[in-house]
Design a protein around this motif. Structure first.
Motif, mmCIF file in Angstrom:
data_model
loop_
_atom_site.group_PDB
_atom_site.id
_atom_site.type_symbol
_atom_site.label_atom_id
_atom_site.label_comp_id
_atom_site.label_asym_id
_atom_site.label_seq_id
_atom_site.Cartn_x
_atom_site.Cartn_y
_atom_site.Cartn_z
ATOM 1 N N GLN A 1 0.845 -1.195 0.000
ATOM 2 C CA GLN A 1 0.000 0.000 0.000
ATOM 3 C C GLN A 1 0.881 1.246 0.000
ATOM 4 N N LYS A 2 0.322 2.341 -0.484
ATOM 5 C CA LYS A 2 1.029 3.620 -0.494
ATOM 6 C C LYS A 2 0.336 4.588 0.465
ATOM 7 N N LEU A 3 1.095 5.118 1.395
ATOM 8 C CA LEU A 3 0.613 6.173 2.281
ATOM 9 C C LEU A 3 0.920 7.507 1.614
ATOM 10 N N VAL A 4 -0.130 8.251 1.292
ATOM 11 C CA VAL A 4 0.018 9.555 0.648
ATOM 12 C C VAL A 4 -0.171 10.628 1.711
ATOM 13 N N VAL A 5 0.844 11.454 1.901
ATOM 14 C CA VAL A 5 0.844 12.494 2.927
ATOM 15 C C VAL A 5 0.693 13.853 2.258
ATOM 16 N N ARG A 6 -0.158 14.702 2.823
ATOM 17 C CA ARG A 6 -0.354 16.042 2.257
ATOM 18 C C ARG A 6 0.954 16.836 2.274
ATOM 19 N N HIS A 7 1.101 17.685 1.273
ATOM 20 C CA HIS A 7 2.274 18.545 1.080
ATOM 21 C C HIS A 7 3.493 17.770 0.586
ATOM 22 N N GLY B 1 3.832 13.509 -5.209
ATOM 23 C CA GLY B 1 4.764 12.643 -5.913
ATOM 24 C C GLY B 1 5.647 11.792 -5.023
ATOM 25 N N PHE B 2 5.530 11.957 -3.701
ATOM 26 C CA PHE B 2 6.358 11.174 -2.770
ATOM 27 C C PHE B 2 5.444 10.246 -1.988
ATOM 28 N N ARG B 3 5.825 8.977 -1.878
ATOM 29 C CA ARG B 3 4.973 7.989 -1.236
ATOM 30 C C ARG B 3 5.748 7.220 -0.169
ATOM 31 N N PHE B 4 5.017 6.793 0.859
ATOM 32 C CA PHE B 4 5.548 5.906 1.889
ATOM 33 C C PHE B 4 4.926 4.526 1.666
ATOM 34 N N ILE B 5 5.739 3.500 1.692
ATOM 35 C CA ILE B 5 5.282 2.150 1.395
ATOM 36 C C ILE B 5 4.930 1.410 2.689
ATOM 37 N N ILE B 6 3.738 0.827 2.701
ATOM 38 C CA ILE B 6 3.264 0.010 3.821
ATOM 39 C C ILE B 6 2.973 -1.381 3.272
ATOM 40 N N ASP B 7 3.543 -2.413 3.868
ATOM 41 C CA ASP B 7 3.283 -3.749 3.324
ATOM 42 C C ASP B 7 1.874 -4.209 3.711
ATOM 43 N N ASP B 8 1.401 -5.258 3.051
ATOM 44 C CA ASP B 8 0.013 -5.689 3.222
ATOM 45 C C ASP B 8 -0.278 -6.159 4.637
ATOM 46 N N GLY C 1 12.416 4.351 7.023
ATOM 47 C CA GLY C 1 13.755 4.457 6.468
ATOM 48 C C GLY C 1 13.685 4.344 4.965
ATOM 49 N N LEU C 2 14.792 4.544 4.307
ATOM 50 C CA LEU C 2 14.863 4.407 2.858
ATOM 51 C C LEU C 2 15.553 3.101 2.507
ATOM 52 N N ASN C 3 15.021 2.415 1.495
ATOM 53 C CA ASN C 3 15.720 1.216 1.028
ATOM 54 C C ASN C 3 16.763 1.602 -0.020
ATOM 55 N N SER C 4 17.441 0.630 -0.585
ATOM 56 C CA SER C 4 18.533 0.917 -1.528
ATOM 57 C C SER C 4 18.038 1.599 -2.793
ATOM 58 N N ALA C 5 16.736 1.471 -3.085
ATOM 59 C CA ALA C 5 16.164 2.144 -4.261
ATOM 60 C C ALA C 5 15.709 3.562 -3.955
ATOM 61 N N GLY C 6 15.788 3.968 -2.679
ATOM 62 C CA GLY C 6 15.373 5.308 -2.300
ATOM 63 C C GLY C 6 13.915 5.405 -1.923
ATOM 64 N N LEU C 7 13.215 4.258 -1.794
ATOM 65 C CA LEU C 7 11.807 4.271 -1.395
ATOM 66 C C LEU C 7 11.696 4.378 0.119
ATOM 67 N N ALA C 8 10.710 5.147 0.576
ATOM 68 C CA ALA C 8 10.475 5.306 2.009
ATOM 69 C C ALA C 8 9.604 4.157 2.507
ATOM 70 N N ILE C 9 10.144 3.352 3.416
ATOM 71 C CA ILE C 9 9.472 2.155 3.916
ATOM 72 C C ILE C 9 9.057 2.387 5.364
ATOM 73 N N VAL C 10 7.764 2.301 5.638
ATOM 74 C CA VAL C 10 7.249 2.495 6.994
ATOM 75 C C VAL C 10 7.553 1.262 7.839
ATOM 76 N N GLU C 11 8.086 1.500 9.038
ATOM 77 C CA GLU C 11 8.388 0.410 9.968
ATOM 78 C C GLU C 11 7.309 0.261 11.038
ATOM 79 N N GLU C 12 6.820 1.376 11.559
ATOM 80 C CA GLU C 12 5.766 1.358 12.580
ATOM 81 C C GLU C 12 4.971 2.642 12.438
ATOM 82 N N ILE C 13 3.673 2.586 12.757
ATOM 83 C CA ILE C 13 2.815 3.731 12.496
ATOM 84 C C ILE C 13 1.686 3.793 13.520
#
Length: 396
Positions: A236-242, A245-252, A284-296
């Motif tokens: 899933q993609k967490l879309v944050v206001r402001h 084009g930048f997304r935070f990735i949340i696994d299923d 954190g960011l993975n090696s591809a530069g994607l923002a991966i959510v760890e806890e929320i």
């Protein structure tokens, strides 16, 4: 009107030369004294643009006179009391609050699906010596004074000043020996004409979370307003206001837990188009530069950015929002829903009244705890709405 001692001089709050004196104090890192009580309580000076503001030191509000604007209700009336002296330790010399957290700010090895902090999770119900993600969000909101409201501010609280107050509050806190503000990422208001400069500043912050060649990965802390959570090709993609084009990735797996643990917040947000849904997350960011959510964790706030947990509590803060008298929203932090708190404090120059909302079906233990809480603070009046008995009584 409040008075402050800066150096050897005393200034009234509305004095025309106060700004110049505050500017000098800010440059010298000097602490003004609030003279609501002698010999005075140390404050600190914050700057927003060309304006200097006097701010209350962390967790010092109980010492101010009850007629002072810097006064705050006793910590025992909210979930803050359980964290004082354990998860939150204030240095009396510099006023910095050292926080002990029950979640990690680094990641070793591959990422596994983590359990988000929610009302039924161990990180909220657990050790009062450590603060959960939700507890930290509540504490930031409290210390940023975003729980305070008066009708005179209607239409004047926007994301840019919410963000500023959060960052200022974080500057008075430390985690694991470092400044919380150093790892806090609060998106700045987006303006298309400043897109390039905004993205450069954002990338400078996010670059600190790129994975190293070896060793643990550093995590940053996001506080932002949720726009939507949508399906991606994977997860899933967490879309944050402001953050266009930048997304935070949340696994299923995390997404399923998020929906279960924060069903109440998500349903309240979906039912009221004027409310905002706030997220606090480690990422954190993975090696591809994607923002991966760890806890929320999530928190729903009103159009005035005042947090609430239930429909009756929303009715209360909406009623308070129409009053010129100042009100302060009480927060639960890491307390469970079956434990009472003062849902708000109504204050004027002459008295303080704690406002309690008793949920329908509250058991005997809840009522006993509530009566004990009221009896322990006889200097504060009490107003109680037992939701099961019918409509909200008139506010005092």
């Amino acid at each position: 009107m409040r008075r402050f001692r800066i150096g050897s001089e005393v200034f009234e709050e509305g004095a025309p030369d106060l700004q110049a004196a505050l500017g000098n104090a800010y440059a010298r890192r000097e602490r003004p004294l609030c003279l609501c009580r002698e010999p005075g309580f140390p404050m600190y000076v914050a700057r927003i643009g060309d304006l200097h503001l006097i701010k209350r030191m962390p967790l010092s509000g109980g010492g101010h006179d009850s007629s002072c604007d810097s006064y705050e209700s006793p910590y025992e009336l909210s979930g803050l009391g359980a964290l004082m002296g354990s998860a939150i330790q204030v240095d009396p010399q510099n006023g910095m609050a050292a926080l002990k957290l029950d979640f990690s700010l680094s990641k070793t090895g591959s990422r596994a699906a983590s359990v988000p902090a929610g009302q039924n999770s161990a990180s909220v119900a657990g050790d009062p010596r450590r603060m959960s993600l939700r507890g930290l969000l509540h504490y930031l909101w409290h210390e940023a004074e975003l729980t305070v409201w008066t009708s005179r501010w209607a239409g004047k609280r926007h994301w840019w000043n919410v963000r500023w107050h959060l960052i200022e509050a974080a500057g008075q806190m430390t985690v694991r020996g470092g400044a919380l503000s150093d790892i806090l990422f609060v998106p700045e208001p987006f303006r298309a004409e400043n897109k390039e400069a905004i993205e450069q500043r954002r990338n400078a912050v996010l670059g600190t979370a790129l994975p190293p060649k070896s060793g643990p990965r550093k995590l940053l802390l996001l506080v932002g307003e949720v726009k939507e959570i949508v399906s991606a090709r994977s997860g899933q993609k967490l879309v944050v206001r402001h953050l266009p084009g930048f997304r935070f990735i949340i696994d299923d797996a995390m997404h399923r837990l998020l929906q279960a643990r924060f069903e109440r917040e998500l349903s309240l947000w979906g039912a009221d188009s004027s409310s905002h849904l706030m997220a606090i997350a480690t990422f954190g960011l993975n090696s591809a530069g994607l923002a991966i959510v760890e806890e929320i964790a999530l928190m729903v706030v009103s159009e005035n950015w005042i947090p609430y947990e239930t429909v009756p509590e929303k009715r209360l803060i909406d009623a308070l929002a129409r009053l010129r008298e100042k009100s302060v929203k009480g927060l639960r932090y890491d307390l469970q829903p079956d434990q009472p708190i003062a849902n708000a404090l109504l204050q004027n120059r002459n008295e303080r009244i704690a406002l309690f909302v008793v949920p329908a079906g509250a058991d005997e233990a809840f009522e006993d705890s509530l009566q004990h809480m009221i009896a322990n603070r006889p200097e504060i009046g009490a107003w109680t709405w037992r939701v099961g008995d019918g409509e909200m009584p008139a506010l005092p």
